[in-house]
Design a protein around this motif. Structure first.
Motif, PDB file in Angstrom:
ATOM      1  N   TYR A   1     -40.444  -5.768 106.599  1.00 14.64           N
ATOM      2  CA  TYR A   1     -39.144  -6.226 107.094  1.00 14.64           C
ATOM      3  C   TYR A   1     -39.409  -7.168 108.267  1.00 14.64           C
ATOM      4  N   SER A   2     -39.092  -8.460 108.065  1.00 13.58           N
ATOM      5  CA  SER A   2     -39.305  -9.458 109.103  1.00 13.58           C
ATOM      6  C   SER A   2     -38.196 -10.494 109.002  1.00 13.58           C
ATOM      7  N   PRO A   3     -38.084 -11.380 109.979  1.00 16.85           N
ATOM      8  CA  PRO A   3     -37.039 -12.413 109.910  1.00 16.85           C
ATOM      9  C   PRO A   3     -37.182 -13.338 108.707  1.00 16.85           C
ATOM     10  N   LYS A   4     -38.407 -13.458 108.153  1.00 15.63           N
ATOM     11  CA  LYS A   4     -38.651 -14.394 107.049  1.00 15.63           C
ATOM     12  C   LYS A   4     -38.653 -13.717 105.681  1.00 15.63           C
TER      13      LYS A   4
ATOM     14  N   GLU B   1     -30.782 -17.744 100.503  1.00 17.39           N
ATOM     15  CA  GLU B   1     -31.715 -16.640 100.295  1.00 17.39           C
ATOM     16  C   GLU B   1     -32.295 -16.750  98.891  1.00 17.39           C
ATOM     17  N   ALA B   2     -33.434 -16.086  98.677  1.00 18.53           N
ATOM     18  CA  ALA B   2     -34.083 -16.105  97.365  1.00 18.53           C
ATOM     19  C   ALA B   2     -34.813 -14.782  97.165  1.00 18.53           C
ATOM     20  N   PHE B   3     -35.018 -14.437  95.880  1.00 19.66           N
ATOM     21  CA  PHE B   3     -35.669 -13.171  95.536  1.00 19.66           C
ATOM     22  C   PHE B   3     -36.679 -13.409  94.420  1.00 19.66           C
TER      23      PHE B   3
ATOM     24  N   VAL C   1     -39.592  -6.206  94.781  1.00 20.21           N
ATOM     25  CA  VAL C   1     -38.683  -7.306  95.101  1.00 20.21           C
ATOM     26  C   VAL C   1     -39.093  -7.910  96.442  1.00 20.21           C
ATOM     27  N   LYS C   2     -39.331  -9.196  96.447  1.00 17.42           N
ATOM     28  CA  LYS C   2     -39.632  -9.913  97.688  1.00 17.42           C
ATOM     29  C   LYS C   2     -38.475 -10.853  97.989  1.00 17.42           C
ATOM     30  N   GLU C   3     -37.837 -10.637  99.109  1.00 19.27           N
ATOM     31  CA  GLU C   3     -36.689 -11.443  99.530  1.00 19.27           C
ATOM     32  C   GLU C   3     -37.141 -12.466 100.568  1.00 19.27           C
ATOM     33  N   TYR C   4     -36.767 -13.713 100.323  1.00 20.81           N
ATOM     34  CA  TYR C   4     -37.056 -14.801 101.263  1.00 20.81           C
ATOM     35  C   TYR C   4     -35.772 -15.120 102.019  1.00 20.81           C
ATOM     36  N   ARG C   5     -35.852 -15.111 103.362  1.00 23.16           N
ATOM     37  CA  ARG C   5     -34.660 -15.282 104.179  1.00 23.16           C
ATOM     38  C   ARG C   5     -34.696 -16.652 104.869  1.00 23.16           C
ATOM     39  N   TYR C   6     -33.582 -17.341 104.837  1.00 23.67           N
ATOM     40  CA  TYR C   6     -33.450 -18.662 105.467  1.00 23.67           C
ATOM     41  C   TYR C   6     -32.221 -18.611 106.376  1.00 23.67           C
ATOM     42  N   GLU C   7     -32.428 -18.092 107.582  1.00 21.34           N
ATOM     43  CA  GLU C   7     -31.298 -17.801 108.454  1.00 21.34           C
ATOM     44  C   GLU C   7     -30.925 -18.950 109.371  1.00 21.34           C
TER      45      GLU C   7
ATOM     46  N   PRO D   1     -39.078 -24.647  97.577  1.00 20.70           N
ATOM     47  CA  PRO D   1     -39.052 -23.420  98.386  1.00 20.70           C
ATOM     48  C   PRO D   1     -40.227 -22.513  98.064  1.00 20.70           C
ATOM     49  N   GLU D   2     -40.625 -21.723  99.050  1.00 23.29           N
ATOM     50  CA  GLU D   2     -41.767 -20.835  98.885  1.00 23.29           C
ATOM     51  C   GLU D   2     -41.544 -19.838  97.747  1.00 23.29           C
ATOM     52  N   GLY D   3     -40.304 -19.324  97.611  1.00 21.97           N
ATOM     53  CA  GLY D   3     -40.026 -18.364  96.559  1.00 21.97           C
ATOM     54  C   GLY D   3     -40.208 -18.948  95.171  1.00 21.97           C
ATOM     55  N   LYS D   4     -39.721 -20.180  94.967  1.00 22.79           N
ATOM     56  CA  LYS D   4     -39.875 -20.824  93.660  1.00 22.79           C
ATOM     57  C   LYS D   4     -41.341 -21.131  93.377  1.00 22.79           C
ATOM     58  N   ALA D   5     -42.076 -21.554  94.421  1.00 24.96           N
ATOM     59  CA  ALA D   5     -43.507 -21.812  94.243  1.00 24.96           C
ATOM     60  C   ALA D   5     -44.245 -20.530  93.858  1.00 24.96           C
ATOM     61  N   SER D   6     -43.837 -19.396  94.440  1.00 26.32           N
ATOM     62  CA  SER D   6     -44.452 -18.112  94.091  1.00 26.32           C
ATOM     63  C   SER D   6     -44.146 -17.727  92.645  1.00 26.32           C
TER      64      SER D   6
END
Length: 448
Positions: free
Chosen positions: A347-350, A423-425, A368-374, A387-392
């Motif tokens: 659990y982190s800001p990112k 946000e992304a998952f 599940v890995k959630e990417y946060r863009y606050e 985005p990092e999530g799409k690259a992953s």
């Protein structure tokens, strides 16, 4: 009047193309036309292949307990048990744009190419399912979709599936060598009659093993008839075979294949070791091309992947992962974030990582890995690069396909507002054993 002229010109071209493929006095085919459908079929199919049959093939597959073999943006294929107690194979070629339809005023449709090559192979003595017809849907001569119909061969398995299930034990070496010799001989026959298959894969061959092993050549919409197949193209097809059967072939098996292809001689000059090196260099090119193609396929509609939307979410997922199932997994993840934060792996800001144990996929837990863009800066930054999530998601599918990562990526979901990523998952399979250490979680990142 202009439309009528175009249609008249088209029918003249069509007649010449059909007539040019029929031998003098050849029987067993009848020309049909119903509404905007027209083509040639086997007379026995007249009661079955009506306009209504082609209007909703997907429904026919469901009602008649057919088996859908492929479903992508450009092609749909299934086996349907509807013809005198027999099963037929139907492949639909979809036209994605009007421009593509115009192209087929002068160029053969995918279904017609498959029909022509199927009949050519049969005339040359190559085992292939019997062609039963071709139907095209046109409006004012412009192609809308086309259908290739053939007999379905019962009791067969595709080459890769057959080898994985048949040749696991060491005592099957002789049978494996028999299959490799047969495959090499069939590949040589196909090349010698001037046919080049641009994309050889395991699904191009169906195997029967009842009273003797037989190989049927299928799925040749990408095959091209040539006066002579060059050495480079022959090497390319052999490299494709070595790639799809890489789990089965050691150097001795590959040399056996090459000698069988060369009819007892080294096929491309030099000694056997140098010939094998030539093929292995071509295999590396095949690998790069396949992985590059997979990286694109996981971001579009195809047989393995699909794209959908639900409310503000855009969803990239494997077809085996149902959309409702995915939504339940994301809801379970959100529940852990809000009320069970102590059970989260990260659990982190990112990023936030959770393990969902209550809802399984393929009898395995999911991660599940959630990417946060606050911040606005984070959201703007992801508007100018992937985005990092799409690259992953892309990297995970490539690594899984290469056998490097054992965890199958299942879905990638993102939510945007006014074009900015909120946000992304990423959803992947999890290891089967109980995992307590965070550093054992295999969440892949972008390949650099």
């Amino acid at each position: 009047m202009a439309d009528i002229k175009v249609e008249m010109v088209y029918h003249a071209v069509t007649y010449m193309k059909y007539k040019g493929t029929m031998k003098s006095g050849e029987s067993g085919w009848i020309r049909v036309r119903e509404g905007d459908l027209q083509g040639v079929i086997n007379p026995g199919l007249m009661p079955v292949l009506t306009g209504r049959f082609f209007d909703d093939l997907e429904r026919h597959a469901a009602v008649n307990e057919g088996r859908v073999l492929k479903d992508s943006r450009v092609r749909w294929a299934a086996t349907l048990p509807v013809w005198e107690g027999k099963t037929i194979f139907v492949k639909k070629f979809r036209i994605l744009s009007g421009l593509q339809g115009f192209k087929h005023l002068i160029r053969s449709s995918g279904a017609r190419r498959e029909w022509l090559i199927s009949r050519f192979l049969s005339q040359q003595g190559i085992l292939t399912p019997k062609a039963l017809g071709i139907i095209e849907r046109r409006k004012h001569g412009i192609l809308k979709e086309s259908f290739f119909i053939a007999e379905a061969i019962e009791g067969t398995r595709d080459l890769v599936d057959f080898c994985k299930n048949r040749f696991r034990r060491s005592d099957q070496t002789e049978k494996k060598n028999e299959m490799l010799r047969l495959l090499a001989e069939k590949t040589r026959e196909i090349h010698d009659i001037g046919l080049f298959q641009r994309d050889f894969h395991g699904g191009n061959f169906l195997v029967t093993d009842e009273g003797g092993m037989s190989l049927y050549f299928i799925d040749f919409h990408q095959a091209r008839k040539q006066l002579k197949v060059s050495q480079a193209k022959r090497l390319w097809n052999i490299a494709q075979i070595f790639y799809v059967l890489g789990f089965l072939l050691d150097d001795e098996a590959k040399k056996l294949f090459l000698l069988a292809y060369g009819q007892g001689q080294v096929p491309f000059g030099g000694n056997l070791d140098s010939c094998l090196r030539q093929v292995e260099m071509m295999v590396q090119k095949v690998v790069k091309r396949r992985h590059k193609r997979l990286a694109k396929k996981c971001l579009k509609e195809c047989t393995l992947f699909t794209i959908g939307r639900r409310a503000s979410l855009k969803i990239y997922r494997r077809r085996e992962m149902g959309e409702d199932h995915l939504m339940a997994i994301l809801e379970a993840h959100r529940e852990k974030v809000h009320s069970q934060r102590a059970k989260l792996l990260t659990y982190s800001p990112k990023t936030i990582i959770s393990m969902v144990s209550d809802i399984t996929v393929n009898d395995r837990r999911v991660c599940v890995k959630e990417y946060r863009y606050e911040t606005i800066l984070d959201r703007l930054r992801n508007s100018f690069h992937e985005p990092e999530g799409k690259a992953s998601w892309v990297a995970g599918n490539v690594l899984f396909n290469r056998g490097i990562c054992p965890l199958k990526p299942l879905a990638y979901v993102e939510r945007r507002k006014l074009g900015l990523l909120q946000e992304a998952f990423c959803v992947t399979e999890s290891l089967a054993d109980d995992i307590k250490e965070k550093n054992r979680i295999m969440i892949v990142g972008p390949i650099t």
